[in-house]
Enzyme design. Sequence first.
Site, PDB file in Angstrom:
ATOM      1  N   ASP A  29       1.296  -1.077   0.266  1.00 40.35           N
ATOM      2  CA  ASP A  29       0.187   0.209   0.196  1.00 40.35           C
ATOM      3  C   ASP A  29       0.743   1.122   0.295  1.00 40.35           C
ATOM      4  O   ASP A  29       1.732   1.070   0.985  1.00 40.35           O
ATOM      5  CB  ASP A  29      -0.685  -0.030   0.987  1.00 40.35           C
ATOM      6  CG  ASP A  29      -2.532   0.790   1.533  1.00 40.35           C
ATOM      7  OD1 ASP A  29      -2.313   1.703  -0.008  1.00 40.35           O
ATOM      8  OD2 ASP A  29      -2.941   1.110   2.513  1.00 40.35           O
ATOM      9  N   HIS A  45       2.945   3.362  -9.256  1.00 34.96           N
ATOM     10  CA  HIS A  45       2.742   1.409  -9.132  1.00 34.96           C
ATOM     11  C   HIS A  45       4.158   1.137 -10.053  1.00 34.96           C
ATOM     12  O   HIS A  45       4.266   0.287  -9.455  1.00 34.96           O
ATOM     13  CB  HIS A  45       1.580   1.711  -9.687  1.00 34.96           C
ATOM     14  CG  HIS A  45       0.751   2.112  -9.574  1.00 34.96           C
ATOM     15  ND1 HIS A  45       0.172   1.679  -8.233  1.00 34.96           N
ATOM     16  CD2 HIS A  45      -0.805   2.510  -9.817  1.00 34.96           C
ATOM     17  CE1 HIS A  45      -1.319   1.702  -7.576  1.00 34.96           C
ATOM     18  NE2 HIS A  45      -1.626   3.007  -8.748  1.00 34.96           N
ATOM     19  N   LEU A 101      11.349 -20.443  -3.654  1.00 38.57           N
ATOM     20  CA  LEU A 101      10.164 -19.697  -3.407  1.00 38.57           C
ATOM     21  C   LEU A 101       8.662 -19.817  -3.974  1.00 38.57           C
ATOM     22  O   LEU A 101       8.862 -19.466  -5.160  1.00 38.57           O
ATOM     23  CB  LEU A 101      10.810 -18.711  -3.359  1.00 38.57           C
ATOM     24  CG  LEU A 101       9.415 -16.773  -2.633  1.00 38.57           C
ATOM     25  CD1 LEU A 101       9.378 -17.480  -1.343  1.00 38.57           C
ATOM     26  CD2 LEU A 101       9.865 -15.884  -3.498  1.00 38.57           C
TER      27      LEU A 101
HETATM   28  C1  FPP Z   1      -1.535   0.121  -3.255  1.00 38.73           C
HETATM   29  O1  FPP Z   1      -1.076   1.576  -3.673  1.00 38.73           O
HETATM   30  C2  FPP Z   1      -0.963  -0.897  -4.273  1.00 38.73           C
HETATM   31  C3  FPP Z   1      -2.169  -1.243  -5.648  1.00 38.73           C
HETATM   32  C4  FPP Z   1      -3.600  -1.217  -5.197  1.00 38.73           C
HETATM   33  C5  FPP Z   1      -1.596  -2.109  -6.227  1.00 38.73           C
HETATM   34  C6  FPP Z   1      -0.278  -2.688  -5.695  1.00 38.73           C
HETATM   35  C7  FPP Z   1       0.205  -3.086  -7.275  1.00 38.73           C
HETATM   36  C8  FPP Z   1       1.895  -3.205  -7.575  1.00 38.73           C
HETATM   37  C9  FPP Z   1       2.982  -3.261  -6.608  1.00 38.73           C
HETATM   38  C10 FPP Z   1       2.112  -3.806  -9.250  1.00 38.73           C
HETATM   39  C11 FPP Z   1       1.874  -4.795  -9.653  1.00 38.73           C
HETATM   40  C12 FPP Z   1       1.832  -5.992  -9.024  1.00 38.73           C
HETATM   41  C13 FPP Z   1       2.754  -7.132  -9.094  1.00 38.73           C
HETATM   42  C14 FPP Z   1       2.828  -8.450  -8.642  1.00 38.73           C
HETATM   43  C15 FPP Z   1       3.622  -7.273 -10.380  1.00 38.73           C
HETATM   44  P1  FPP Z   1      -2.333   2.696  -3.939  1.00 38.73           P
HETATM   45  O2  FPP Z   1      -2.329   2.981  -5.304  1.00 38.73           O
HETATM   46  O3  FPP Z   1      -3.339   2.082  -3.145  1.00 38.73           O
HETATM   47  O4  FPP Z   1      -2.178   4.050  -2.515  1.00 38.73           O
HETATM   48  P2  FPP Z   1      -2.142   5.009  -1.926  1.00 38.73           P
HETATM   49  O5  FPP Z   1      -3.190   4.097  -1.260  1.00 38.73           O
HETATM   50  O6  FPP Z   1      -1.261   5.645  -1.817  1.00 38.73           O
HETATM   51  O7  FPP Z   1      -2.708   5.731  -3.152  1.00 38.73           O
END
Ligand code: FPP
Length: 247
Positions: free
Chosen positions: A18, A35, A129
């Site tokens: 997050d 991201h 893993l």
């Molecule tokens: C949360 O940040 C993160 C996500 C919703 C997506 C996580 C995805 C990735 C890291 C990329 C793809 C994954 C892989 C396995 C390659 P947020 O956007 O909710 O952050 P915020 O709460 O600060 O807005």
Amino acid sequence: MNSGSTPNVPKHVAIIMDGNGRWAKERGLPRTVGHTKGVEAVRRAVEVAGDYGIRYLTLFAFSSENWSRPEAEVSDLLGLLRRFIRRDLAELHKSNVRIKVIGDRENLKGDILPLLIEAEDTTRGNSGLTLIIAFNYGARDELTRAARRLANMVEAGELASQDITEHHLASQLDTFGIPDPDLIIRTSGEERLSNFLLWQAAYAELVFLPGYWPDFGREMFDEALRIFAARDRRFGGLSESTTAVVG
Ligand code: FPP
């Protein structure tokens, strides 16, 4: 670095990644940059987990609820996952990583599901893993699908409703065969599970780190593992110090 049997190293770590958006916002950058940086953190997490001899690493990549984000952001996230599989699959395979995907596979459009299946098929025989990617995943949805399958079995006369045990339910979950997480980490300072592994988290230690996901690496992973190692896990029983016989 060490083996999965090392005391106090969790066998299964699950992570709610997050804070990508806030990381970007604080730098005056578009969310998509957060991201993109988040994918680099995914690579670091996999590497460090391997170094520690952690056997299972589950990453919450895309929730059932994430579809409600603006279309452009959904498309960015899917694009990043797609690129991650395309670019990193060979390397992960070489590192003996076994990939498994959890989440609802029905009604997924386009090439994302075939790609995820290819990743699973390519790495199925690996013994290092296990990297579990939670995609289109929501715990309530997973439990609902499991309940539906059990109901079908009862209806078909394969199972009597009074015989249903926890094992039957667990066996219908996407995670069947994977041990429950010992440690669930959430970054960005939010302290909730957000529909992640609700059944499997029954006895997990929860560690909430203030840092944002794009900054995740060896240091933050070490910190979470240090906190985990200091916890007294009792699984509903008594701690060793309480049960020790004195004299
Ligand atoms: C949360 O940040 C993160 C996500 C919703 C997506 C996580 C995805 C990735 C890291 C990329 C793809 C994954 C892989 C396995 C390659 P947020 O956007 O909710 O952050 P915020 O709460 O600060 O807005």
